[in-house]
Design an enzyme around this catalytic site. Structure first.
Site, PDB file in Angstrom:
ATOM      1  CG  ASP A   1     -46.702 -17.478 -51.960  1.00  0.00           C
ATOM      2  OD1 ASP A   1     -46.234 -18.558 -52.353  1.00  0.00           O
ATOM      3  OD2 ASP A   1     -47.613 -17.400 -51.115  1.00  0.00           O
TER       4      ASP A   1
ATOM      5  CD  GLU B   1     -42.341 -30.982 -54.651  1.00  0.00           C
ATOM      6  OE1 GLU B   1     -43.234 -30.574 -55.426  1.00  0.00           O
ATOM      7  OE2 GLU B   1     -42.061 -30.416 -53.584  1.00  0.00           O
TER       8      GLU B   1
ATOM      9  NE  ARG C   1     -59.999 -22.620 -46.176  1.00  0.00           N
ATOM     10  CZ  ARG C   1     -59.590 -22.773 -47.419  1.00  0.00           C
ATOM     11  NH1 ARG C   1     -60.193 -23.636 -48.209  1.00  0.00           N
ATOM     12  NH2 ARG C   1     -58.579 -22.075 -47.864  1.00  0.00           N
TER      13      ARG C   1
ATOM     14  CE1 TYR D   1     -41.975 -21.162 -51.011  1.00  0.00           C
ATOM     15  CE2 TYR D   1     -43.665 -19.615 -50.292  1.00  0.00           C
ATOM     16  CZ  TYR D   1     -43.228 -20.595 -51.156  1.00  0.00           C
ATOM     17  OH  TYR D   1     -44.031 -20.998 -52.192  1.00  0.00           O
TER      18      TYR D   1
ATOM     19  NE  ARG E   1     -53.270 -18.508 -40.023  1.00  0.00           N
ATOM     20  CZ  ARG E   1     -53.628 -18.609 -41.300  1.00  0.00           C
ATOM     21  NH1 ARG E   1     -52.736 -18.573 -42.240  1.00  0.00           N
ATOM     22  NH2 ARG E   1     -54.879 -18.753 -41.639  1.00  0.00           N
TER      23      ARG E   1
ATOM     24  NE  ARG F   1     -35.559 -32.073 -47.078  1.00  0.00           N
ATOM     25  CZ  ARG F   1     -34.888 -33.189 -46.984  1.00  0.00           C
ATOM     26  NH1 ARG F   1     -33.586 -33.178 -46.732  1.00  0.00           N
ATOM     27  NH2 ARG F   1     -35.491 -34.351 -47.112  1.00  0.00           N
TER      28      ARG F   1
ATOM     29  NE  ARG G   1     -45.685 -30.296 -53.631  1.00  0.00           N
ATOM     30  CZ  ARG G   1     -45.826 -29.005 -53.897  1.00  0.00           C
ATOM     31  NH1 ARG G   1     -46.953 -28.385 -53.594  1.00  0.00           N
ATOM     32  NH2 ARG G   1     -44.860 -28.308 -54.473  1.00  0.00           N
TER      33      ARG G   1
HETATM   34  C1  LIG Z   1     -41.700 -26.036 -55.253  1.00  0.00           C
HETATM   35  C2  LIG Z   1     -42.150 -24.604 -55.190  1.00  0.00           C
HETATM   36  C3  LIG Z   1     -43.431 -24.272 -55.576  1.00  0.00           C
HETATM   37  C4  LIG Z   1     -43.853 -22.934 -55.519  1.00  0.00           C
HETATM   38  N1  LIG Z   1     -45.142 -22.648 -55.860  1.00  0.00           N
HETATM   39  C5  LIG Z   1     -45.583 -21.376 -55.778  1.00  0.00           C
HETATM   40  C6  LIG Z   1     -46.930 -21.062 -56.072  1.00  0.00           C
HETATM   41  O1  LIG Z   1     -47.755 -21.934 -56.374  1.00  0.00           O
HETATM   42  N2  LIG Z   1     -47.329 -19.763 -55.989  1.00  0.00           N
HETATM   43  C7  LIG Z   1     -46.464 -18.753 -55.638  1.00  0.00           C
HETATM   44  O2  LIG Z   1     -46.871 -17.587 -55.586  1.00  0.00           O
HETATM   45  N3  LIG Z   1     -45.154 -19.029 -55.360  1.00  0.00           N
HETATM   46  C8  LIG Z   1     -44.699 -20.303 -55.424  1.00  0.00           C
HETATM   47  N4  LIG Z   1     -43.384 -20.589 -55.141  1.00  0.00           N
HETATM   48  C9  LIG Z   1     -42.465 -19.488 -54.843  1.00  0.00           C
HETATM   49  C10 LIG Z   1     -41.782 -18.897 -56.126  1.00  0.00           C
HETATM   50  O3  LIG Z   1     -41.010 -19.891 -56.745  1.00  0.00           O
HETATM   51  C11 LIG Z   1     -40.896 -17.711 -55.711  1.00  0.00           C
HETATM   52  O4  LIG Z   1     -41.696 -16.691 -55.180  1.00  0.00           O
HETATM   53  C12 LIG Z   1     -40.125 -17.059 -56.849  1.00  0.00           C
HETATM   54  O5  LIG Z   1     -39.360 -17.995 -57.531  1.00  0.00           O
HETATM   55  C13 LIG Z   1     -39.194 -16.019 -56.288  1.00  0.00           C
HETATM   56  O6  LIG Z   1     -38.590 -15.281 -57.342  1.00  0.00           O
HETATM   57  P1  LIG Z   1     -37.116 -14.747 -57.139  1.00  0.00           P
HETATM   58  O7  LIG Z   1     -36.807 -13.893 -58.300  1.00  0.00           O
HETATM   59  O8  LIG Z   1     -36.991 -14.157 -55.779  1.00  0.00           O
HETATM   60  O9  LIG Z   1     -36.205 -16.067 -57.102  1.00  0.00           O
HETATM   61  P2  LIG Z   1     -35.882 -17.150 -58.218  1.00  0.00           P
HETATM   62  O10 LIG Z   1     -37.085 -17.458 -59.034  1.00  0.00           O
HETATM   63  O11 LIG Z   1     -35.200 -18.263 -57.541  1.00  0.00           O
HETATM   64  O12 LIG Z   1     -34.841 -16.391 -59.171  1.00  0.00           O
HETATM   65  C14 LIG Z   1     -33.478 -16.203 -58.799  1.00  0.00           C
HETATM   66  C15 LIG Z   1     -32.641 -16.375 -60.065  1.00  0.00           C
HETATM   67  O13 LIG Z   1     -31.284 -16.045 -59.766  1.00  0.00           O
HETATM   68  C16 LIG Z   1     -30.447 -16.924 -60.493  1.00  0.00           C
HETATM   69  N5  LIG Z   1     -29.133 -16.954 -59.823  1.00  0.00           N
HETATM   70  C17 LIG Z   1     -28.861 -17.396 -58.578  1.00  0.00           C
HETATM   71  N6  LIG Z   1     -27.537 -17.253 -58.315  1.00  0.00           N
HETATM   72  C18 LIG Z   1     -26.988 -16.703 -59.429  1.00  0.00           C
HETATM   73  C19 LIG Z   1     -25.651 -16.327 -59.789  1.00  0.00           C
HETATM   74  N7  LIG Z   1     -24.631 -16.480 -58.927  1.00  0.00           N
HETATM   75  N8  LIG Z   1     -25.429 -15.810 -61.016  1.00  0.00           N
HETATM   76  C20 LIG Z   1     -26.457 -15.643 -61.904  1.00  0.00           C
HETATM   77  N9  LIG Z   1     -27.737 -15.986 -61.619  1.00  0.00           N
HETATM   78  C21 LIG Z   1     -27.992 -16.503 -60.396  1.00  0.00           C
HETATM   79  C22 LIG Z   1     -31.185 -18.265 -60.407  1.00  0.00           C
HETATM   80  O14 LIG Z   1     -30.751 -19.159 -61.419  1.00  0.00           O
HETATM   81  C23 LIG Z   1     -32.630 -17.800 -60.589  1.00  0.00           C
HETATM   82  O15 LIG Z   1     -33.005 -17.794 -61.953  1.00  0.00           O
HETATM   83  C24 LIG Z   1     -42.955 -21.907 -55.122  1.00  0.00           C
HETATM   84  C25 LIG Z   1     -41.668 -22.255 -54.721  1.00  0.00           C
HETATM   85  C26 LIG Z   1     -41.281 -23.587 -54.708  1.00  0.00           C
HETATM   86  C27 LIG Z   1     -39.921 -23.935 -54.186  1.00  0.00           C
END
Ligand SMILES: Cc1cc2nc3c(=O)[nH]c(=O)nc-3n(C[C@H](O)[C@H](O)[C@H](O)COP(=O)(O)OP(=O)(O)OC[C@H]3O[C@@H](n4cnc5c(N)ncnc54)[C@H](O)[C@@H]3O)c2cc1C
Length: 389
Positions: free
Chosen positions: A364, A313, A187, A362, A183, A261, A292
């Site tokens: 949040d 970025e 607004r 993806y 979507r 990406r 950005r």
């Molecule tokens: C540019 C960007 C902006 C964002 N902005 C927002 C926002 O404004 N608001 C929002 O709610 N969400 C936002 N997000 C989303 C947010 O980053 C994710 O929801 C969050 O990081 C997910 O947490 P996670 O634990 O699933 O993954 P991650 O934070 O990626 O944690 C995974 C961890 O696993 C580790 N890892 C991976 N492979 C291995 C391995 N083989 N051995 C040991 N460690 C390993 C990595 O180093 C990492 O620390 C954004 C994402 C991006 C890309």
């Protein structure tokens, strides 16, 4: 008191990845079940992509992997996360520069009227967008461009979506799948708030402190700078493995690599009080290489700093070993993901896969926290019922 009554540390969980997914589960297993937790993280810090820390030159808290605004509609997640931090009153707005002019996003009355140089009422703006959509007459969009045209028409698409999206994904919009956009909300009012959630803010002393508090527990041992792949054959004895790294990596890429990406950030410290007057400025013109610009001091308006630090970025196609940010989720990727998910299902009694990398999705932040809390409930039910049996 008997040994049983104080719940001796009889069980161990190994958790891979110290992002929100892994950290929430580490906190729950340690605090609620009194398990021993070994948290393995390949980076030199906890917090995953949400990590923030004070900038060494300005003291401003910078979000090292891009700007992170906490927002949620889930009461359980909001209550849980507030145990580890207070939030400020930040409300996110996004602005976009296009051909030397600045517009507020998402598309609303302000952006439409600025673009057209008019003063349309809500009903007039709605009729204008509908006429733009009708002109395209697209009923079965075959690619991202057609999908966007079918939702908002050509004027808004070409002004704010086309070039930005092509920069972000590194492909023409006609080559991108339609499903990337579900979507494009318009607004028909002057509300500039980016999110519609009831709870929003930035942790008052940063995400870094939040994670430190979450993981401060005598049962939790954190092993930084350790890649799971390098130690998987010599893991200490454990009762459960939770893996929030990339699912294709866990299975040694046997069905192929999933498409992602990536983005990189170019940091600049500026000897001025304010560079752009807002936290996030989108760059809609294709001629500007970055997508950005982030100015972190605006996330904490309650604090004052003489100087400022910005991150530009830029998107790029990652090579093996690069950090990955946005799942491409093309048809071929989803077919590969399905094969890994079948393998993961076969391992479900020994290994739990989750987080954005484990799910190839993806998320949040509140999705990561919410799915981790739900997974914890499910695991606790299973583990305690099998212990009772
Ligand atoms: C540019 C960007 C902006 C964002 N902005 C927002 C926002 O404004 N608001 C929002 O709610 N969400 C936002 N997000 C989303 C947010 O980053 C994710 O929801 C969050 O990081 C997910 O947490 P996670 O634990 O699933 O993954 P991650 O934070 O990626 O944690 C995974 C961890 O696993 C580790 N890892 C991976 N492979 C291995 C391995 N083989 N051995 C040991 N460690 C390993 C990595 O180093 C990492 O620390 C954004 C994402 C991006 C890309």
């Amino acid at each position: 008191m008997t040994k049983e009554a104080i719940h001796p540390l009889s069980k161990t969980v190994i958790i891979v990845g110290a992002g929100f997914y892994g950290s929430v589960l580490a906190e729950r297993f340690a605090n609620d079940l009194n398990w021993r937790v070994l948290l393995i993280e390949k980076r030199n810090h906890i917090g995953g992509n949400c990590w923030s820390c004070p900038d060494p030159d300005t003291g401003i808290d910078v979000h090292v992997y891009g700007p992170h605004i906490f927002h949620t509609h889930r009461e359980r997640v909001w209550k849980y996360i507030n145990r580890f931090t207070a939030f400020n009153n930040y409300r996110h707005t996004v602005w976009a520069t296009r051909k030397g002019k600045v517009y507020p996003l998402p598309f609303g009355l302000a952006a439409i009227n600025l673009l057209l140089g008019k003063r349309l009422s809500p009903a007039e703006a709605q009729a204008w967008v509908q006429a733009e959509v009708d002109k395209e007459a697209i009923t079965d969009p075959q690619n991202l461009e057609e999908k966007a045209l079918s939702l908002i028409g050509r004027t808004l698409y070409e002004a704010f979506v086309k070039e930005y999206t092509e920069k972000h994904w590194g492909r023409l919009a006609t080559e991108l799948p339609a499903y990337i956009i579900t979507r494009l909300p318009v607004r028909y009012n002057y509300n500039l708030g980016y999110y519609n959630d009831p709870w929003e803010g930035i942790p008052v002393d940063g995400y870094g402190r939040l994670f430190e508090r979450m993981l401060k527990h005598p049962n939790i041992e954190i092993q930084l700078n350790t890649d799971f792949c390098d130690i998987r054959s010599s893991l200490p004895a454990h009762d459960l493995l939770i893996y929030s790294g990339p699912i294709d990596q866990y299975f040694d890429y046997k069905h192929g690599r999933l498409g992602w990406r990536s983005v990189r950030f170019e940091r600049e410290v500026l000897d001025m009080n304010d560079f752009q007057g807002t936290s996030v400025m989108n760059e809609c013109d294709g001629s500007v290489p970055h997508t950005r610009t982030h100015e972190f001091k605006h996330f904490t308006p309650e604090r004052s700093f003489d100087r400022t630090v910005i991150f530009r970025e830029t998107s790029f196609e990652p090579k093996p070993g690069d950090d990955v940010y946005y799942p491409v989720r093309a048809e071929a990727d989803m077919a590969i993901r399905a094969k890994y998910q079948e393998e993961a299902a076969r391992e479900h009694t020994k290994v739990v896969f989750g987080g954005r990398l484990g799910a190839y999705a993806y998320f949040d932040m509140d999705d990561s926290i919410g799915t981790a809390l739900d997974k914890y409930d499910e695991l606790k039910r299973k583990l305690t019922s099998s212990a009772d049996a």
